[in-house]
Design an enzyme around this catalytic site. Structure first.
Site, PDB file in Angstrom:
ATOM      1  N   LYS A 119       0.838  -1.194   0.000  1.00 25.36           N
ATOM      2  CA  LYS A 119       0.000   0.000   0.000  1.00 25.36           C
ATOM      3  C   LYS A 119       0.876   1.248   0.000  1.00 25.36           C
ATOM      4  O   LYS A 119       1.994   1.216   0.504  1.00 25.36           O
ATOM      5  CB  LYS A 119      -0.869   0.035   1.265  1.00 25.36           C
ATOM      6  CG  LYS A 119      -2.042  -0.915   1.258  1.00 25.36           C
ATOM      7  CD  LYS A 119      -2.870  -0.738   2.526  1.00 25.36           C
ATOM      8  CE  LYS A 119      -4.040  -1.715   2.566  1.00 25.36           C
ATOM      9  NZ  LYS A 119      -5.010  -1.541   1.480  1.00 25.36           N
ATOM     10  N   ARG A 145     -10.196 -11.498   1.909  1.00 20.96           N
ATOM     11  CA  ARG A 145     -11.037 -12.572   1.361  1.00 20.96           C
ATOM     12  C   ARG A 145     -10.344 -13.927   1.455  1.00 20.96           C
ATOM     13  O   ARG A 145     -10.992 -14.961   1.527  1.00 20.96           O
ATOM     14  CB  ARG A 145     -11.456 -12.222  -0.077  1.00 20.96           C
ATOM     15  CG  ARG A 145     -10.345 -12.041  -1.042  1.00 20.96           C
ATOM     16  CD  ARG A 145     -10.769 -11.268  -2.288  1.00 20.96           C
ATOM     17  NE  ARG A 145     -10.802  -9.817  -2.062  1.00 20.96           N
ATOM     18  CZ  ARG A 145     -11.175  -8.935  -2.987  1.00 20.96           C
ATOM     19  NH1 ARG A 145     -11.580  -9.338  -4.180  1.00 20.96           N
ATOM     20  NH2 ARG A 145     -11.165  -7.650  -2.717  1.00 20.96           N
TER      21      ARG A 145
HETATM   22  N1  BES Z   1      -8.163  -3.696   4.346  1.00 21.88           N
HETATM   23  C1  BES Z   1      -8.331  -3.285   3.011  1.00 21.88           C
HETATM   24  C2  BES Z   1      -9.631  -2.512   2.773  1.00 21.88           C
HETATM   25  C3  BES Z   1      -9.769  -1.189   3.443  1.00 21.88           C
HETATM   26  C4  BES Z   1      -9.560  -0.025   2.737  1.00 21.88           C
HETATM   27  C5  BES Z   1     -10.177  -1.095   4.744  1.00 21.88           C
HETATM   28  C6  BES Z   1      -9.743   1.202   3.340  1.00 21.88           C
HETATM   29  C7  BES Z   1     -10.353   0.135   5.358  1.00 21.88           C
HETATM   30  C8  BES Z   1     -10.146   1.283   4.641  1.00 21.88           C
HETATM   31  C9  BES Z   1      -8.334  -4.503   2.103  1.00 21.88           C
HETATM   32  O1  BES Z   1      -7.555  -5.564   2.509  1.00 21.88           O
HETATM   33  C10 BES Z   1      -7.806  -4.062   0.775  1.00 21.88           C
HETATM   34  O2  BES Z   1      -6.671  -3.703   0.732  1.00 21.88           O
HETATM   35  N2  BES Z   1      -8.644  -4.105  -0.242  1.00 21.88           N
HETATM   36  C11 BES Z   1      -8.256  -3.695  -1.542  1.00 21.88           C
HETATM   37  C12 BES Z   1      -8.769  -4.728  -2.529  1.00 21.88           C
HETATM   38  C13 BES Z   1      -8.230  -4.567  -3.912  1.00 21.88           C
HETATM   39  C14 BES Z   1      -6.751  -4.903  -3.934  1.00 21.88           C
HETATM   40  C15 BES Z   1      -8.991  -5.476  -4.834  1.00 21.88           C
HETATM   41  C16 BES Z   1      -8.882  -2.330  -1.819  1.00 21.88           C
HETATM   42  O3  BES Z   1     -10.013  -2.085  -1.396  1.00 21.88           O
HETATM   43  O4  BES Z   1      -8.203  -1.498  -2.412  1.00 21.88           O
HETATM   44 MN    MN Z   2      -5.550  -5.334   1.899  1.00 22.74          MN
END
Ligand code: BES
Ligand code: MN
Ligand code: ZN
Length: 502
Positions: A282, A356
């Site tokens: 990230k 997931r």
């Molecule tokens: N934990 C994150 C989602 C999240 C984003 C929680 C903002 C709280 C605030 C999750 O694991 C994630 O990173 N999801 C990705 C999925 C994508 C790679 C398909 C996302 O939402 O960007």
């Molecule tokens: Mn994530």
């Protein structure tokens, strides 16, 4: 936590630093307020005339008390029109009042309930007491675990008395207070877990918390480690954990409030104690907030705590998949293929879609209980923030009736949910060319919150199942009765869902 008690004094006999009067919205003061007004030399009439106060939601008016009151200060708070009164309206008003009282450095406060006598027919004594107590207690949450003690700081507001001379007998008011205390304590324990940083709240920390909580509440708790999970073939959950030095944990809590033969509701929580994204790292801005990626786990643990304290006559199992998502030398890489406990294989195209993967194996494990229904809670996608902001969680599932009941529980508690459609195109979008599934949808499909749910559905079993994406609601939603940061979202929603008649 705030101490809440009950009394039956009449208006002018209430001795308090701050006497709170909840007021229904009106163009002129009610008969009871007129009495207060006379004692205060017309201060309330003036406020009504100047439109400074009319009982509208979020309006407050703080006045000096003194003779003929035994209260030192009088705080009026608006609750809105009589015909719109509801537990949620009262929680909001009570939370508003709590914050004003706290800012004024009062150490204790009393709420006079009899200004709401007009609502006697529509609002039960239990609901009245519990919603006022809840709003007040929830509004005063602070997380200062890591702050050195400040000797200069005034001591905190920590005593609330609910006062009614007209609602007798008081047994249902008392029940409402008891119930509120249990709920406040559970929500605060969820908020604490989420507020702790990643270097404290590791998977092992969550497991230890669960063990302690279970011991106190007569719940059984089992924690599976890496070895046991390897034996079960939990390659998806363990895959996420591989980049981290923190040991993973699958936490299983069982509460039996009725015959063991009755199929339980299983609640599954995402417990990613920190989500760096893994090798699909990230960006650094705001990454600190990813300590909240175990909010589903916190809600699951806190809900079981409350279900057991309230002695609900149902069976509930809580399952938490706890891991840390790090980009270590052994981390999974984009393109890797994992084999899940269900036997299905997963092509990992983005290591940041890790929730997931964790839930896949936790959901399969849930199937062992032959559940009546399964609910999972997860901070799963940033996309849900695009859709609903902080104002509600997305629900996606296989059983329309279950979703209807969740919506109802959401409206009652103010922890709202909004349904998104699980159309079959989205299920196709997570099929892989070389494995059974892929963990992100094909490019251009969009609907990130739904495709994540479509992936989960492959592991959810045949019983009714609902996924709740709490990425927008678990953190950063400020309301009159919550503070910034961790909200503890979902605890009250699930409790309401579990208690409300079918
Ligand atoms: N934990 C994150 C989602 C999240 C984003 C929680 C903002 C709280 C605030 C999750 O694991 C994630 O990173 N999801 C990705 C999925 C994508 C790679 C398909 C996302 O939402 O960007
Ligand atoms: Mn994530
Ligand atoms: Zn995540």
């Amino acid at each position: 936590m705030i101490k809440i008690s009950l009394n039956n004094q009449s208006l002018f006999n209430i001795k308090s630093e701050c006497l709170i009067l909840p007021c229904l919205e009106d163009t002129k003061p009610s008969a009871l307020l007129k009495e207060v007004d006379r004692a205060l030399n017309g201060a309330i009439t003036t406020a009504f005339n100047n439109k400074r106060f009319g009982g509208k939601p979020s309006q407050t008016l703080l006045l000096h008390g003194g003779k003929p009151f035994k209260a030192e200060n009088i705080l009026l708070v608006g609750v809105g029109p009589h015909k719109e009164i509801s537990p949620e309206k009262l929680r909001l008003a009570s939370g508003t009042a709590a914050k004003v009282a706290e800012k004024s450095n009062f150490k204790s406060a009393s709420v006079f309930l009899d200004t709401l006598d007009k609502t006697k027919k529509t609002l039960s004594d239990n609901d009245l007491a519990s919603s006022i107590a809840e709003g007040f207690g929830l509004a005063l949450y602070h997380f200062d675990h890591y702050k050195s003690a400040d000797k200069e700081a005034p001591s905190r507001l920590q005593k609330l008395v609910l006062n009614s001379a007209s609602r007798t007998p008081q047994s249902n008011l008392k029940k409402g207070i008891k119930q509120a205390e249990i709920i406040i304590s559970a929500v605060h324990s969820a908020r604490d877990l989420v507020s702790h940083p990643g270097n404290t709240a590791t998977p092992t920390f969550l497991a230890n918390h669960a063990r302690k909580m279970a011991r106190k509440n007569k719940i059984t708790c089992k924690v599976l480690g890496k070895k046991e999970m390897t034996k079960l073939g939990m390659g998806a959950l363990l895959g996420v954990s591989r980049g981290s030095h923190e040991a993973p944990a699958l936490i299983v809590l069982e509460y039996f409030g009725t015959a063991k033969s009755k199929a339980p509701t299983v609640i599954v929580g995402k417990g990613v104690t920190f989500d760096t994204g893994g090798i699909s790292l990230k960006p650094s801005a705001g990454m600190d907030e990813m300590k909240m990626d175990m909010s589903g786990a916190a809600t699951t643990l806190a809900t079981l705590q409350a279900v057991s304290s309230l002695k609900l006559p149902i069976n509930v199992v809580g399952i938490v998949g706890a891991v840390e998502n790090m980009p270590g030398g052994s981390a999974i890489k984009p393109g890797d293929i994992l084999k899940s406990m269900s036997g299905k294989t997963i092509e990992v195209l983005n290591t940041d879609a890790e929730g997931r993967l964790v839930l896949a194996d936790a959901l399969t494990y849930a199937g062992r209980y032959k559940p009546k229904e399964v609910i999972d809670l997860a901070t799963l996608t940033g996309a849900v923030l695009m859709a609903l902001g902080h104002q509600g969680a997305a629900v996606i599932g296989t059983d329309p009736d279950m979703i209807t009941r969740l919506k109802k529980a959401g409206d009652a508690t103010g922890e709202r949910v909004w349904e998104m459609p699980l159309w079959e195109e989205f299920e196709k979008a997570v099929k892989s060319d070389i494995a059974d599934l892929k963990n992100i949808a094909s490019p251009g499909v969009g609907a990130g919150t739904i495709t994540a749910a479509a992936f989960l559905k492959a592991f959810a079993g045949d019983q009714p199942w609902t996924h709740i994406d709490i990425a927008g609601t678990a953190w950063g939603a400020e309301k009159p009765y919550t503070t910034k940061g961790a909200s503890g979202y979902g605890v009250r929603l699930l409790l309401q869902y579990l208690t409300q008649a079918k």
